[in-house]
Each structure stands twice: as structure tokens, then as C-alpha cells.
Design an enzyme around this catalytic site. Structure first.
Site, short mmCIF file in Angstrom:
data_model
loop_
_atom_site.label_atom_id
_atom_site.label_comp_id
_atom_site.label_asym_id
_atom_site.label_seq_id
_atom_site.Cartn_x
_atom_site.Cartn_y
_atom_site.Cartn_z
CD GLN A 74 -2.64 -1.09 2.63
OE1 GLN A 74 -2.11 -1.49 3.66
NE2 GLN A 74 -3.88 -0.64 2.62
CG HIS A 85 -2.64 2.87 -2.06
ND1 HIS A 85 -2.70 2.84 -0.68
CD2 HIS A 85 -3.77 2.24 -2.48
CE1 HIS A 85 -3.80 2.22 -0.30
NE2 HIS A 85 -4.46 1.85 -1.38
N GLY A 93 3.16 -4.46 9.03
CA GLY A 93 3.07 -3.02 9.17
C GLY A 93 1.79 -2.40 8.64
CD GLN A 146 -1.84 1.42 15.46
OE1 GLN A 146 -1.72 1.39 14.24
NE2 GLN A 146 -2.37 2.45 16.11
#
Length: 578
Positions: free
Chosen positions: A106, A126, A204, A232
Site C-alpha cells: 500500500q 497506491h 506493518g 497495533q
């Protein structure tokens, strides 16, 4: 954007496991890697933070700070100056050894390409901040500087032109901004590898933005294994076969140790050519992978027998530099090549010996420790030309869009329905769906219709107010011009059947009751069948929308007592509108 930032403090929190736990999980993943036959790695912004590039949804991420009203704290970085991280270098080595087979990213920072990952082994969903492409012939130009669009209304045009013979098309950046469709060929390739994979490693990424976030699910649905390495939490943690809470660099160090494979240091690599003609001496930097001319040289200074011959200044659109002068083959030529010095690299001193017409050079350096380039030469090969620059995968759609059967959508992605894909999270509604959308009962549109202004066929859009067709952002932006002239706000893209509001700058879900009739009819016309999850519109549809949907079903020969009931999804779409 800021609305995609984590709202849940638990999802925002970063969790860091200890070295022992990381080592154990790296060892477990090494076993999974050895046993797998087709391995795909999916990377997000978290693999580049150690290079100095901020992420998006971490505690200090760009969208997190914007959501907090602290945009002034966002650090500006020049991604052209950044070097690949240990994670980038480890993945490039695993690809080289055949343990990893494809990388889907991405990120737009270009660090995978800098690390040595071949273009054929990489899907950059992207875009790439160092690449611009021709909107006519789709050739991709590699630049050693950050590429940005330049003008309002033509936001992706860079102001430069294609240098290929008989072309001269406008060059565009490749960055996919919020509210824009992903490049269909890149997405198709990514999903093809995800379907083939028996192991996918997510590194990531918080897996927030669809359709990219559905790639790991695709592998899991087909019986493959999923590993996630991210600080996260993600919404796919419960489906993971292995979950490591740590930085990606820490994980790859443990993994490569288990595989007894060193992480190679980064070396900046350049390919160059120096040649003479009766009137001039020429030099060019080349893409090291395919030897296509690239913009990597700032200046070339030539000497003949210690006497200055002249110099050529590189410009942002130059790929070949020429110094006038009639130098026969009886003289040797010394060239000092000055690069952009993003990495502190020194100039390269090269020589074209007497009696040699053309020489190719391959040079490399570790910019953190070396003082001089390592140089290899070859007195063979062809004279570089802008025509050597190859078409890429992220350019404008110029081919006619052909309908595909529902069992094999365009791009060869098996049973995956692509009609609902979005680059960002669409909203359920906007006020303009009720004021700017015309009736669809008499709509008749050819999904391969040409732009009403420039005649482009392919990446076009339908205005839902007047039903006129104009080209989208990858071409000449004539739909945007139509909106600015008429105020018509709601449009639908032919390539991905996505709905966009110019006034709100938002995507809108196709299940919106005002848009659902259009979506049903256009999807059926494009793919030969209604969308698999179309029954989801029922709870929201008002009488007008239900009537329109019923008329569309009847016209398409799909008559049912209640056309919104009994349409069973064949694909899990839960992650498409995260």
C-alpha cells in the site's frame, strides 16, 4: 484521511512483545515459510517508519494527528531521500531465494523498488512517488525525485510530456489519492496472487482500507494461512494463524536468523551508458532492471585528454544528456556524472576509451559507508532511446471495457466480485443523492461509451443527473470539468462501478437507496449477473428505490416476487466497506 483514523483507543494502542516471544514467533513463521508453496507478503506504512517516514494510524500517524486537530505536528519528509529498512532488504532477499513469491504494498515511498524487488514481483496498489506515466502510451518514467501533479483541475498531470517517438502524451503521477479508484491491472494481479497463495504475511498494516484489506481474507477463504506482524491490533487478528506484536524490523531479524540468511546491506545501484556519435557525446542513466532510460543524472561533465569538452545539465524530464562536439574514436573521453545526491552519494567518474563507440556501466555504493562507486563495464548492448521505456500497469485505461462472465471477472480473479471495491471507506449517504440523481427507469447507457469531450474509451464515468459520459481522472478529467460547469455532483465509474460525490468528496456505498437501481442494472450489464451481495440493500430502500430495483430486475429477466429477497451472496463482502 482523518476519518479513517482509529476511533477506538484499544485499536490505537501499540503493543510490544518481548524479545523471547518475538524469537519464538519468528521461528514458527520460518517453519510455515519452508512448508508453503506460494507466499505473498502484504506491506503497509509500518515497514517504513524506521526509515523516517511517518505512518498513518499510529499514535503519531498523519491521520491520527489530523483527527485530533494536531495537523501542525505532522512531519514533512522527502521520501526521495529515504533508504530501505531491514524489512525491505530482508523481503528482497527472500524473493531472490524463492521463499517469497510476490509482494503487495500500500506504500507509495518506492522503497521496495530501491531494495531490489523486481517490478514483476511487486503490486503497488497506491502508486509510486518516483514514477510518472504517459496517459497515451502508458510508458512509465523513473525519476530520482518525488513526482507530484501540478495543476488544479488536472491534479495528476505533472506538466511533462512523453518523449517516445510519435507520442508526446501528458505525463501523470501514479499516486492514488483518497476518493480514487485503484489501478485495475495492479489490483487484478494482487488478487490473483492472493488467491494462489497458501501463506500470506501482513507486515506493518492495520488492515483498515478496502479493498486492500480483503487480500489476506482471500487467502484465508481459500484455505491458506495468515500471519500478521503489526504493533497495533487489526480486525483480522482473530483469523490469524500467527500474530506478532512488534516492529517489522525486529521480526525479520529473528526470521532471517532462523533461516540462517543474513539481511543484505542496502546498496544504491545505477546503470549508465556513455556513447559517441559524429556530432555529440551522450550519457544516460538507466533503470537497473530493464535498462530503460531514467531521470537520475543532474549533470554530466566531459573531458578529452584532461581538456574540458563541455557539460550537459539534466532536467526533470530529460533521460538522455548530450554534449556537442566532434570526438573521433581515437580519443578517450572522461565523464564525471553528478547525481541528485539524495543519499550523499559521490559523483561517478567513468571513461569511454578510444576505439570504443558505446560502453555500459553498472555501478553500486553503500551510501552510508563507501566513498567511491564499485564499477563494472560492458562494451556491448544497444544505444539507449526513450522508446525503450516500457508501458506500466498503473496508467490510463485506453482499451475498450469488455463484459466478463460472473465466474471469471476481468483480471482473472476467480470468484471474487470486484464491483464494490473502493480505495477508501465509502459513506452510507450524502444529501446530494436525493437532489442530484435523475430517474433510472429510462436509462440506456453503453458501458464502453466514449467520453463526450475527448472520445476516450475505457476509464469513463456516468453523470447520474443527465446521464452523459465523460472521462475520469487518469485521462483528461472531463467529468470533473462537467461537474464544475453544471454542478452535477454524483457520478459512477465504468471500471469499478463506484459512486462518487464531487460536492462531498466522498465515495458512496452502492446499497444507497437512490443509487441501488443504477448499481443493479450496470453490474448486471457489465458482469452478466446481479451483484452477489445486493440483497443487503433491502433494509434501507424506500418505495421508490424498491420500485426501481424491481423494474431493473424485470427488464433483466430476473423477476422475483420480492426482487430484494433471496439473492444470496456468494462472496464474503464484510471487509469491503470496513
Amino acid at each position: 484521511m482523518a476519518f479513517t483514523a482509529h476511533q477506538d483507543e484499544r485499536m490505537l494502542e501499540e503493543v510490544r512483545e518481548g524479545p523471547e516471544a518475538i524469537g519464538e514467533k519468528a521461528a514458527a513463521f520460518a517453519e510455515m515459510l519452508r512448508a508453503a508453496e506460494h507466499v505473498v507478503v502484504f506491506t503497509g506504512a509500518g515497514i517504513s517508519t524506521s526509515a523516517g517516514i511517518p505512518d498513518y494510524r499510529g499514535p503519531e500517524g498523519m491521520w491520527t494527528l489530523q483527527a485530533k486537530g494536531e495537523a501542525h505536528r505532522i512531519r514533512g519528509v522527502d521520501m526521495a531521500t529515504m533508504l530501505p529498512t531491514p524489512t525491505h532488504m530482508a523481503l528482497a532477499e527472500l524473493l531472490r531465494q524463492g521463499l517469497v513469491h510476490h509482494i503487495i504494498s500500500q506504500n507509495v515511498d518506492g522503497l521496495h523498488r530501491k531494495s531490489g524487488v523486481p517490478k514483476a514481483s511487486l503490486s503497488e496498489l497506491h502508486g509510486n512517488g518516483n514514477i510518472e506515466y504517459c496517459s497515451v502510451c502508458r510508458r512509465e518514467y523513473l525519476r530520482d525525485f518525488s513526482v507530484h501533479g501540478s495543476s488544479i483541475g488536472r491534479a495528476h498531470e505533472t506538466g511533462r510530456r512523453c518523449l517516445a517517438a510519435r507520442c508526446g502524451g501528458a505525463l501523470h503521477d501514479t499516486i492514488i489519492n483518497f476518493g480514487e479508484s485503484l489501478p485495475p491491472e495492479e489490483v487484478a494481479r494482487a488478487f490473483a496472487h492472493a488467491e494462489k497463495a497458501d501463506l500470506v504475511l501482513v507486515m506493518g498494516s492495520s488492515l483498515t482500507v478496502a479493498p486492500a484489506s480483503d487480500l489476506p481474507r482471500t487467502t484465508k477463504r481459500r484455505g491458506g494461512k495468515l500471519a500478521i506482524v503489526n504493533l497495533q491490533r487489526t480486525k483480522q487478528d482473530a483469523q490469524a494463524d500467527l500474530r506478532a506484536f512488534c516492529g517489522t524490523d525486529d521480526f525479520v531479524r529473528g526470521l532471517m536468523a532462523e533461516l540462517a540468511t543474513p539481511i543484505p546491506p542496502f546498496r544504491l545501484r545505477r546503470a549508465l551508458a556513455l556513447w559517441r556519435t559524429p556530432q555529440s557525446v551522450h550519457c544516460a542513466a538507466l533503470d537497473p532492471e530493464d535498462l530503460a532510460p531514467a531521470t537520475l543524472i543532474r549533470r554530466c561533465v566531459l573531458e578529452v585528454n584532461c581538456t574540458p569538452l563541455g557539460e550537459a545539465q539534466g532536467g526533470p524530464e530529460q533521460v538522455i544528456l548530450s554534449v556537442p562536439g566532434s570526438i573521433g574514436c581515437s580519443s578517450s573521453i572522461d565523464a564525471r556524472i553528478e547525481f541528485y545526491r539524495h543519499y550523499g552519494e559521490p559523483d561517478a567518474v567513468l571513461q569511454l576509451p578510444q576505439d570504443v563507440q558505446l560502453r555500459h556501466f553498472t555501478i553500486s555504493i553503500d551510501p552510508r559507508s563507501d566513498k567511491a562507486w564499485a564499477v563494472d563495464v560492458a562494451d556491448s548492448g544497444k544505444v539507449p532511446s526513450p522508446d525503450d521505456i516500457l508501458p506500466g500497469k498503473g496508467g490510463a485505461m485506453t482499451a475498450r471495457v469488455a463484459p466478463s462472465p460472473p465466474s471469471a471477472p476481468a483480471g482473472g480473479m476467480g470468484s471474487v466480485d470486484t464491483s464494490g471495491w473502493f480505495a477508501v471507506q465509502p459513506v452510507d449517504d450524502c444529501p446530494h443523492t436525493w437532489t442530484d440523481v435523475g430517474a433510472c427507469d429510462k436509462l440506456c447507457v453503453d458501458l464502453s461509451a466514449a467520453c463526450g469531450t475527448c472520445g476516450n474509451v475505457g476509464e469513463n464515468m456516468l453523470c447520474l443527473s443527465c446521464h452523459k459520459v465523460f472521462c475520469g481522472r487518469h485521462v483528461q478529467q472531463h467529468m470533473l470539468a462537467h461537474h464544475e460547469e453544471t454542478g452535477h455532483a454524483i457520478v459512477c465509474g465504468f471500471c469499478d462501478l463506484s459512486f462518487w460525490c464531487y460536492k462531498c468528496d466522498e465515495y458512496i456505498v452502492p446499497q444507497n437507496p437512490a443509487l441501488a437501481p443504477f448499481y443493479l442494472g450496470m453490474h448486471t450489464a457489465k458482469f452478466g449477473a446481479p451483484p452477489p451481495s445486493f440483497g443487503n440493500v433491502a433494509p434501507h430502500a424506500n418505495a421508490h428505490a424498491r420500485s426501481g430495483i424491481a423494474q431493473a430486475h424485470e427488464a433483466l429477466g430476473a423477476i422475483a416476487e420480492d426482487p430484494l429477497d433471496g439473492v444470496e451472496p456468494v462472496t464474503d463482502t464484510s471487509g469491503w466497506f470496513a
